[in-house]
Design a protein around this motif. Sequence first.
Motif, PDB file in Angstrom:
ATOM      1  N   TYR A 170      26.252  -8.668  21.681  1.00 14.14           N
ATOM      2  CA  TYR A 170      25.830  -9.323  20.437  1.00 14.14           C
ATOM      3  C   TYR A 170      25.457 -10.788  20.686  1.00 14.14           C
ATOM      4  N   PHE A 171      26.267 -11.483  21.486  1.00 13.94           N
ATOM      5  CA  PHE A 171      25.962 -12.890  21.790  1.00 13.94           C
ATOM      6  C   PHE A 171      24.599 -13.016  22.471  1.00 13.94           C
ATOM      7  N   VAL A 172      24.384 -12.185  23.488  1.00 12.42           N
ATOM      8  CA  VAL A 172      23.121 -12.248  24.227  1.00 12.42           C
ATOM      9  C   VAL A 172      21.945 -11.889  23.324  1.00 12.42           C
ATOM     10  N   SER A 173      22.115 -10.852  22.519  1.00 15.75           N
ATOM     11  CA  SER A 173      21.039 -10.419  21.626  1.00 15.75           C
ATOM     12  C   SER A 173      20.745 -11.467  20.555  1.00 15.75           C
ATOM     13  N   ALA A 174      21.784 -12.167  20.103  1.00 16.39           N
ATOM     14  CA  ALA A 174      21.588 -13.214  19.092  1.00 16.39           C
ATOM     15  C   ALA A 174      20.684 -14.316  19.626  1.00 16.39           C
ATOM     16  N   LEU A 175      20.910 -14.718  20.873  1.00 13.65           N
ATOM     17  CA  LEU A 175      20.044 -15.741  21.460  1.00 13.65           C
ATOM     18  C   LEU A 175      18.668 -15.162  21.774  1.00 13.65           C
ATOM     19  N   VAL A 195      24.492 -25.936  11.396  1.00 16.92           N
ATOM     20  CA  VAL A 195      24.596 -25.864  12.858  1.00 16.92           C
ATOM     21  C   VAL A 195      23.209 -25.737  13.469  1.00 16.92           C
ATOM     22  N   ASN A 196      23.134 -26.108  14.736  1.00 17.62           N
ATOM     23  CA  ASN A 196      21.974 -25.754  15.551  1.00 17.62           C
ATOM     24  C   ASN A 196      22.276 -24.372  16.115  1.00 17.62           C
ATOM     25  N   LEU A 197      21.526 -23.383  15.692  1.00 21.39           N
ATOM     26  CA  LEU A 197      21.887 -21.996  15.968  1.00 21.39           C
ATOM     27  C   LEU A 197      21.944 -21.695  17.464  1.00 21.39           C
ATOM     28  N   LYS A 198      21.000 -22.227  18.239  1.00 24.33           N
ATOM     29  CA  LYS A 198      21.020 -21.985  19.689  1.00 24.33           C
ATOM     30  C   LYS A 198      22.300 -22.540  20.311  1.00 24.33           C
ATOM     31  N   SER A 199      22.613 -23.776  19.982  1.00 26.27           N
ATOM     32  CA  SER A 199      23.812 -24.408  20.537  1.00 26.27           C
ATOM     33  C   SER A 199      25.076 -23.695  20.076  1.00 26.27           C
ATOM     34  N   GLU A 200      25.068 -23.235  18.831  1.00 27.22           N
ATOM     35  CA  GLU A 200      26.242 -22.546  18.288  1.00 27.22           C
ATOM     36  C   GLU A 200      26.488 -21.233  19.020  1.00 27.22           C
ATOM     37  N   ILE A 201      25.423 -20.501  19.302  1.00 29.83           N
ATOM     38  CA  ILE A 201      25.567 -19.226  20.024  1.00 29.83           C
ATOM     39  C   ILE A 201      26.165 -19.470  21.404  1.00 29.83           C
TER      40      ILE A 201
END
Length: 450
Positions: A170-175, A195-201
């Motif tokens: 899920y983490f990898v797919s989210a990015l 949040v900055n979504l990329k940094s948050e992931i």
Amino acid sequence: MIRLLFLFYFSLFIISCSSSKKLNETIEETPHWLKEFPISQTHYIGIGLADKSKFPTDYIKIAQKNALQNLVSQIKVNISSQSQMVRMQKELNLKQDINSFIKIKTEDIIEGYEIIDTYTKGNEYWVYYSLNKELYREIKKKKIEIATEKSKVLLQNALESSNLKNKYIYFVSALGELEPYFNESFITDLNGREVNLKSEIISQFRSYINNYLINSTNDKISLDLVHPKSKINFQLMHNNKPATNVAIDVISKSFDLNTISNQTDFKGFFSVLINKIKEIEIHHSIELALNFKTWLNEAHTSEFIKSLFEKINVPSFTFPIKINAPNFRISSTEKQYTNNSNRQDLLLATQDKLTSIGMKITENEDEAQLHIVINSETKKGSHIIGHKMYTSFLKMTFQIYDQKSHLIFSKTIDEIKGIQLSYEKSETNAYFNGKSIIKDQIIPEFFENL
């Protein structure tokens, strides 16, 4: 006559005018967008060329691709996110330039462009593309909104899932959902936080990774030097719960080893079999590192996303291993030309080598588990008359016995040569060479054969 001349010149004039007209028509056939590259405030322009003689079957596709690349080059990367991109690139030590990747991806995701015109001249085939800037911004904005929402759902799934493999994917797919627009900042609301979504992931993924912990089932790991074969058990935990079906790499330069399985079992246990000790040193250890390569391949096929996650440090755990070394007792008889002597060159060399690799020496027979017995003698060799050079040869037997007086190792070396200006000095030289053989060959061979 005058009439004929008049008709002749009149015909030439007509032909000349006709040729001039055809030439003008040919010149006018060259489109204006080739004469001067179009400048537009409302559209991105792309013009591409292909050589029909070089690409007789797919020159149209090549010209279209070149036109699209030309169009994309005019679309500037969002400058506001550049500092963040540079930080990410430095932090993850990415060899691939992120901006170059973004340009490549832009070609894949660009939409809304239209073909305005084409032109052929000889082997040249030209294509003219145009993309409405406002339409491009609207399409891009909509796609970013969709990608953001999909990514947030996947991130939420990662945070809530109890399955460790699913969490990782899920983490990898989210990015991965954000990949086509990686130059954007993706500032969004997540559970009431901006949040900055990329940094948050990446931050949440690091937190997930760092919650793994490997423990040894024994407080201290020790091996017997003479009989080192042993099974060492470890348990992988995540947030104090057993982590199942996680692949683990085992690294050690000191031991010849193999694993029973390449991943943890249903209780998180993982076993390593030690077959032998390859290198005898003062300190020994074994390193276990988590290996998520299979999960990463299942999560996303993009090489760019893979490279991002591969650069995030995965926890590794080092476990010291104590070698239960036996106490050695050493005795030697080192003769000088078949005569008994007080020489202890070989005994001291053996003692020095053993202590340098952490072995213990004792003179008490009851405390010793292994007994080394060295017997040596020298004999005179030739004397080269007129050169004042003398030769001696050393014969050496090196044996090791266990506590039950069973011979477990034996090595005999004949004619270790020494050359010097006298027999006495040549004998000393032969013993010096014998010491080197004990340190560099015999003792390492004994430990290799354990």
